[in-house]
Scaffold this active site. Structure first.
Site, short mmCIF file in Angstrom:
data_model
loop_
_atom_site.label_atom_id
_atom_site.label_comp_id
_atom_site.label_asym_id
_atom_site.label_seq_id
_atom_site.Cartn_x
_atom_site.Cartn_y
_atom_site.Cartn_z
N ARG A 61 -24.20 13.77 -22.21
CA ARG A 61 -23.54 12.66 -22.81
C ARG A 61 -22.55 13.21 -24.06
NH1 ARG A 61 -28.74 11.05 -21.81
NH2 ARG A 61 -29.40 11.95 -23.90
N GLU A 98 -40.66 20.05 -27.34
CA GLU A 98 -42.05 19.70 -27.48
C GLU A 98 -43.01 20.47 -26.51
OE1 GLU A 98 -42.72 15.53 -27.49
OE2 GLU A 98 -44.64 15.50 -28.33
P1 AMP Z 1 -32.84 16.81 -30.09
O1 AMP Z 1 -32.98 18.37 -29.68
O2 AMP Z 1 -34.40 16.67 -30.41
O3 AMP Z 1 -32.21 16.62 -31.27
O4 AMP Z 1 -32.54 15.87 -29.07
C1 AMP Z 1 -31.26 15.90 -28.70
C2 AMP Z 1 -30.98 15.54 -27.33
O5 AMP Z 1 -31.77 14.73 -26.60
C3 AMP Z 1 -29.55 15.08 -27.56
O6 AMP Z 1 -28.64 15.59 -26.75
C4 AMP Z 1 -29.59 13.40 -27.06
O7 AMP Z 1 -28.98 13.12 -26.19
C5 AMP Z 1 -31.13 13.36 -26.47
N1 AMP Z 1 -32.07 12.43 -27.12
C6 AMP Z 1 -33.13 12.71 -27.81
N2 AMP Z 1 -33.89 11.86 -28.20
C7 AMP Z 1 -33.10 10.81 -27.96
C8 AMP Z 1 -33.41 9.30 -28.04
N3 AMP Z 1 -34.41 8.68 -28.66
N4 AMP Z 1 -32.30 8.41 -27.39
C9 AMP Z 1 -31.28 9.13 -26.71
N5 AMP Z 1 -31.10 10.37 -26.72
C10 AMP Z 1 -32.04 11.13 -27.18
#
Ligand code: AMP
Length: 174
Positions: A61, A98
């Protein structure tokens, strides 16, 4: 058109892709021409005079937003991809999820040493993905001037993992 209109178009999908996660679905924003233009302009605006010459987007995205933001800044685009997708010489950075680990890759020659790079993604949640992208881009020589993101899930504290890279989020959920 304003940020409130963008917020009204963000769709919450409970328990996707797994139980307990509320997924922020931005496809209604992408599907609305006026909202999309507003979003892209707003992501680019704070960086107009930052001297950015490349915008890096995180698969998948992040690509959708980073390439038109790069165009607005008269900058180039760098894909930060999942392993095995980039055809030329790559550098890899692993990060913890996780359950288990994942990795990101960039082309070794995607920046010249010290080049100013803006990182772009749709959502920052725990910050693990963005932190890995920051380490990776720095490892190939980037000077990362900021991280522009549509949505910050601030209650997950991802900003703390960014190692000093300034975060510009359009919408913040506390
Ligand atoms: P993180 O590494 O936990 O910050 O997750 C980031 C990636 O996962 C990003 O590239 C987001 O596109 C996706 N992502 C994580 N959580 C969500 C959520 N609640 N809604 C949409 N996309 C998410």
């Amino acid at each position: 058109m304003g940020v409130d209109r963008l917020i009204s178009l963000i769709r919450d999908i409970p328990d996707f892709p797994e139980p307990g996660v509320v997924f922020k679905d931005i496809t209604p924003v992408l599907g609305d021409g006026k909202a999309l233009t507003f979003l892209l302009d707003a992501l680019a605006e704070p960086h107009k005079s930052s001297g950015v010459t490349k915008v890096a987007g995180i698969e998948a995205r992040g690509f959708t937003l980073a390439t038109p933001v790069a165009d607005r800044l008269n900058a180039g685009f760098i894909p930060v991809r999942k392993p095995g997708k980039l055809p030329h010489e790559t550098m890899r950075e692993e990060y913890t999820l996780e359950y288990g680990t994942d990795a990101l890759e960039v082309h070794m020659d995607s920046v010249v040493d010290g080049e100013k790079v803006l990182l772009v993604d749709d959502v920052i949640a725990t910050g693990g993905t963005a932190a890995a992208a920051v380490r990776l881009l720095r490892a190939v020589g980037a000077d990362i001037v900021g991280f522009a993101v549509f949505i910050e899930l601030a209650f997950l504290g991802g900003v703390e993992k960014l190692d000093g890279v300034p975060l510009h989020a359009l919408v913040r959920y506390d």
